[in-house]
Design an enzyme around this catalytic site. Structure first.
Site, mmCIF file in Angstrom:
data_model
loop_
_atom_site.group_PDB
_atom_site.id
_atom_site.type_symbol
_atom_site.label_atom_id
_atom_site.label_comp_id
_atom_site.label_asym_id
_atom_site.label_seq_id
_atom_site.Cartn_x
_atom_site.Cartn_y
_atom_site.Cartn_z
ATOM 1 N N ASP A 231 6.873 -22.395 -7.766
ATOM 2 C CA ASP A 231 5.856 -23.282 -7.778
ATOM 3 C C ASP A 231 5.009 -23.281 -9.044
ATOM 4 O O ASP A 231 5.219 -22.209 -9.879
ATOM 5 C CB ASP A 231 4.501 -22.925 -6.771
ATOM 6 C CG ASP A 231 3.712 -24.026 -6.602
ATOM 7 O OD1 ASP A 231 4.025 -24.996 -6.476
ATOM 8 O OD2 ASP A 231 2.514 -23.637 -6.726
ATOM 9 N N GLU A 296 9.692 -25.610 -9.968
ATOM 10 C CA GLU A 296 9.039 -26.883 -10.068
ATOM 11 C C GLU A 296 8.783 -27.104 -11.126
ATOM 12 O O GLU A 296 7.576 -26.665 -11.884
ATOM 13 C CB GLU A 296 7.863 -26.449 -9.034
ATOM 14 C CG GLU A 296 7.137 -27.891 -8.868
ATOM 15 C CD GLU A 296 5.857 -27.857 -8.420
ATOM 16 O OE1 GLU A 296 5.312 -28.880 -7.737
ATOM 17 O OE2 GLU A 296 5.245 -26.630 -8.713
#
Length: 570
Positions: A231, A296
């Protein structure tokens, strides 16, 4: 105007496809260090996938229960959103313990069972790791604010105020307001959080933080994880001088937090070159386990994106998020596909939507005059996804995409903190409605009276139960597309060749496969000197029935907003 780019030389000869009905070949586990280059992934937003205990929230046992569904769809990788203990201020992206399971999702034993069941079906599992920030309830942060002399104080970014007593600089949070909050212990310092105040950012300059995450990576690798979706992978390192970000436009009253965030050039709080070095150290931890690092990467700078993935010494892959954030824009998509593909050297992960974005079927549904047509949105979604399957790297499908789901219609309380904390407006709940398994009142997601996110029931034709038995369904069309990568596996191990590019059309070759994409509004003609067999059409009648032959040098006519996959015979 047409643009022809130089062709790459094929590294190996292609081979004839196997019989698509040969289930053993179709489900064979991928091998080799670069197995992911030919893989298709599937994102599961656990909270909304399948609830087995009747509490209205999806769980790990629910993932296990639906693995046969995923195996039949043909995907190779399952990416699970966070399931760690969390107070839930950002639905699991505020982690309070990286090495356990939140009770609402199950137990470590449930995780172990899920991993074993997935591997038995030749499915790999990526787990979602959140290294940019922890929960404010993580023991590291609670000790950091309990004692200013604690070594955990250096795990985070604590800074003295500006001369006027305000925040140390002008950095803003993704969800609104300053990215700095006063230390609740009364020290007078501020701590940094690029998201919610309950999500304090970690200080990756501190070697102790690297050591902590090395242990986390080993913990999950040893439990069978095959990779990590990371993330905010572009945000770990911060400018050491904490300089102000340049402001690129005025901020006006009532501006949405997302617009406020994009009113600054994020050259000091994000996209620091030092971040790639963090992942180089991570690689030394995960390579012995054969695990994959997938970032990401909301990085619009193509060259910077390549720095993370092209040399394979940092991340293996990075998501190209830009495409999944916009409405239908053929010229922009084609440019991004080409630019990022060449910069990534095979390390791009493609998607049209995920749990943080409006669903592609709804984003692409504008049919002129302000009208929304989900059929138009679905046609465009499949056309773009089909071309993505032909690109180097992995392609990911977000749960429900294979059913053609539009945005969920929320009828209950807003759950997304981005929206809930800013007086409503657009939020991510539209992408997080419960998966529709059948035609029951809850669409088969839960036996509870209501799911955690209350949305309108979906019609029968959008349920898995309805579509699985119909060969003309959207589910069947996605399955057939996914099977292209299995039937022609060797075609995706040789370099991609870009044959043609315009503002609305693109043609690429993968071995003997040719992907002809027409995102325009007029029929597109592609000429080939070879006999061609139509292997797949993104929409019925895009050029003729799949399996049809075109001979000689006749044109292949591709209908608007469609992509066709053909196989040349020589």
């Amino acid at each position: 105007m047409y643009y022809l780019l130089p062709m790459q030389t094929l590294a190996a000869s292609d081979v004839d496809p196997v019989d698509p009905a040969a289930s053993a070949a179709a489900s064979a586990r991928l091998d080799g260090p670069d197995w992911w280059r030919t893989a298709i992934g599937y994102e599961i937003y656990i909270r909304s996938f399948y609830d087995t205990n009747g509490d209205g929230v999806g769980d790990l046992a629910g993932v296990t229960a639906k693995l046969d569904y995923l195996h039949d769809l043909g995907v190779d990788v399952v990416w699970l959103t966070p399931f760690f203990p969390s107070p839930g201020h950002d639905h699991g992206y505020d982690v309070s313990d990286y090495c356990d399971i939140d009770p609402q999702f199950g137990t470590l034993a449930d995780f172990d069972s899920m991993i074993a069941a997935a591997h038995a079906r030749d499915l790999r599992v990526f787990i979602d790791l959140v290294p940019n920030h922890t929960s404010s309830e993580h023991r590291w942060f609670t000790q950091a604010i309990a004692d200013v002399a604690s070594p955990f104080r250096q795990y985070y970014h604590f800074r003295d105020p500006a001369p006027d007593g305000g925040p140390p600089n002008n950095w803003v949070g993704h969800f609104g307001g300053s990215a700095w909050t006063l230390d609740p212990s009364g020290s007078g310092q501020y701590y940094l959080h690029l998201f919610l105040p309950e999500q304090p950012d970690l200080n990756w300059v501190n070697p102790a933080v690297l050591d902590e995450f090395a242990a986390v990576l080993k913990f999950w690798c040893e439990r069978g994880a095959d990779g990590f979706r990371i993330d905010v992978a572009h945000g770990l390192a911060k400018d050491s001088a904490y300089r102000d970000n340049p402001q690129v436009r005025p901020i006006t009253a009532g501006m949405h937090p997302t617009d406020v965030f994009h009113s600054f050039e994020h050259c000091y709080d994000l996209h620091q070159a030092e971040t790639a070095e963090i992942f180089r150290q991570w690689r030394r931890v995960v390579v012995p386990y054969g695990a994959v690092l997938l970032g990401e990467m909301d990085t619009r700078d193509v060259a910077r994106f390549g720095d993370y993935v092209a040399r394979r010494d940092a991340l293996d892959l990075g998501f190209v998020l830009k495409i999944g954030l916009t409405e239908w824009d053929p010229a922009e998509y084609i440019g991004d596909l080409v630019d990022f593909a060449y910069a990534a050297n095979g390390g791009a992960a493609w998607e049209v939507s995920n749990h943080d974005q409006a669903r592609a079927v709804s984003r692409f549904a504008e049919s002129g005059g302000g009208l929304q047509d989900d059929e138009v949105g679905l046609r465009r979604t499949l056309a773009l996804t089909t071309l993505m399957v032909g690109m180097d790297g992995m392609t990911f499908i977000y749960q429900g995409e294979e059913l053609g789901l539009p945005n969920a219609k929320v009828v209950g309380q807003t759950q997304d903190p981005m929206s809930a904390r800013n007086g409503g407006g657009w939020g991510r709940d539209v992408a997080r409605g419960a998966m529709p398994w059948d035609s029951s009142s809850s669409n088969g997601f839960t036996s509870a009276e209501q799911a955690w996110l209350h949305t309108e029931r979906l019609p029968d034709h959008l349920t898995a139960e309805f579509q699985l038995t119909r060969p003309e369904s959207t589910w069947a069309r996605y399955r057939d597309l996914i099977m292209i990568r299995k039937r022609f596996r060797d075609a995706f191990t040789v370099p991609m060749r870009l044959r043609l590019r315009t503002d609305s059309a693109m043609v690429i070759e993968r071995g003997k496969l040719i992907f002809v994409a027409n995102f325009g509004t007029e029929t597109f003609a592609y000429s080939s000197p070879h006999e061609l067999t139509v292997e797949y059409e993104s929409a019925p009648g895009a050029t003729g029935a799949a399996g049809a032959h075109t001979g000689g040098s006749s044109d292949l006519l591709v209908q608007p907003e469609s992509t066709v996959i053909v196989r040349r015979h020589v």
